[in-house]
Design a protein around this motif. Structure first.
Motif, PDB file in Angstrom:
ATOM      1  N   SER A  98     -50.019 -18.709  29.821  1.00 13.95           N
ATOM      2  CA  SER A  98     -49.169 -17.941  28.912  1.00 13.95           C
ATOM      3  C   SER A  98     -48.866 -18.817  27.710  1.00 13.95           C
ATOM      4  CB  SER A  98     -47.856 -17.558  29.606  1.00 13.95           C
ATOM      5  OG  SER A  98     -47.065 -18.719  29.806  1.00 13.95           O
ATOM      6  N   GLY A 153     -57.774 -11.855  24.809  1.00 13.85           N
ATOM      7  CA  GLY A 153     -56.877 -10.696  24.773  1.00 13.85           C
ATOM      8  C   GLY A 153     -56.100 -10.624  23.476  1.00 13.85           C
ATOM      9  N   ARG A 184     -49.207  -9.026  23.709  1.00 14.23           N
ATOM     10  CA  ARG A 184     -48.466  -9.609  24.827  1.00 14.23           C
ATOM     11  C   ARG A 184     -49.374 -10.004  25.991  1.00 14.23           C
ATOM     12  NH1 ARG A 184     -42.883  -8.423  23.664  1.00 14.23           N
ATOM     13  NH2 ARG A 184     -42.273  -9.408  25.596  1.00 14.23           N
ATOM     14  N   SER A 185     -50.550  -9.411  26.051  1.00 14.37           N
ATOM     15  CA  SER A 185     -51.456  -9.736  27.154  1.00 14.37           C
ATOM     16  C   SER A 185     -52.373 -10.914  26.819  1.00 14.37           C
ATOM     17  CB  SER A 185     -52.290  -8.514  27.526  1.00 14.37           C
ATOM     18  OG  SER A 185     -53.123  -8.146  26.454  1.00 14.37           O
ATOM     19  N   ARG A 225     -53.842 -14.468  26.579  1.00 15.15           N
ATOM     20  CA  ARG A 225     -53.748 -15.682  27.387  1.00 15.15           C
ATOM     21  C   ARG A 225     -54.565 -16.765  26.709  1.00 15.15           C
ATOM     22  NH1 ARG A 225     -49.824 -13.903  28.676  1.00 15.15           N
ATOM     23  NH2 ARG A 225     -49.247 -12.874  30.599  1.00 15.15           N
TER      24      ARG A 225
END
Length: 149
Positions: A6, A36, A39-40, A42
């Motif tokens: 993250s 990605g 918010r997704s 990585r």
């Protein structure tokens, strides 16, 4: 397969606060390995070293473009031809954004003049017996003009 992290984990591994790390990520996005969107999104473990290196280079007073070039060279992105392509695309994006900014400034200036004009008309309406209907017609024309924007 490499573990994806993250953004919070990347910032911690780089030894940076999240706010500073976000600033660096946005500034040198092309060099930060990620997968990605939004918010997704990585990040590869290498993203921490990229952000850390970018922070060091900024502290040394290097310019953004120099930093980006060095970060892209540090990433195994193939050859210098590929790097040149990335930099040329970035230059094109900057030129396009500058054009858009110029147009937005012109439009903003135009809208400011129109608002000033309406404010003057409103002052006249308040001070005189000028017809309120005519004033409303001016407002309608103004709004129609804005909607054409």
């Amino acid at each position: 397969m490499e573990k994806l992290l993250s953004f919070k984990e990347v910032a911690a591994r780089a030894g940076l606060g999240e706010s500073r790390a976000r600033t660096l990520r946005e500034r040198y996005l092309k060099a930060v390995p990620s997968v990605g969107e939004g918010r997704s999104r990585r990040y590869a473990e290498a993203a921490a070293s990229v952000l850390s290196r970018a922070n060091e280079l900024e502290k040394q007073g290097k310019k953004d473009r120099e930093i980006l070039e060095e970060l892209l060279r540090g990433r195994d992105c193939g050859n210098s031809h590929e790097l040149d392509e990335v930099l040329n695309r970035l230059d094109s994006e900057v030129i396009a954004l500058r054009r858009q900014l110029k147009l937005l400034r012109q439009e903003s200036s135009s809208l400011k003049r129109k608002v000033d004009y309406l404010e003057k008309k409103l002052c006249r309406v308040e001070k005189s017996s000028w017809g309120f209907r005519e004033f409303l017609e001016h407002i309608v024309l103004f709004v129609e003009d804005i909607l054409d924007f």
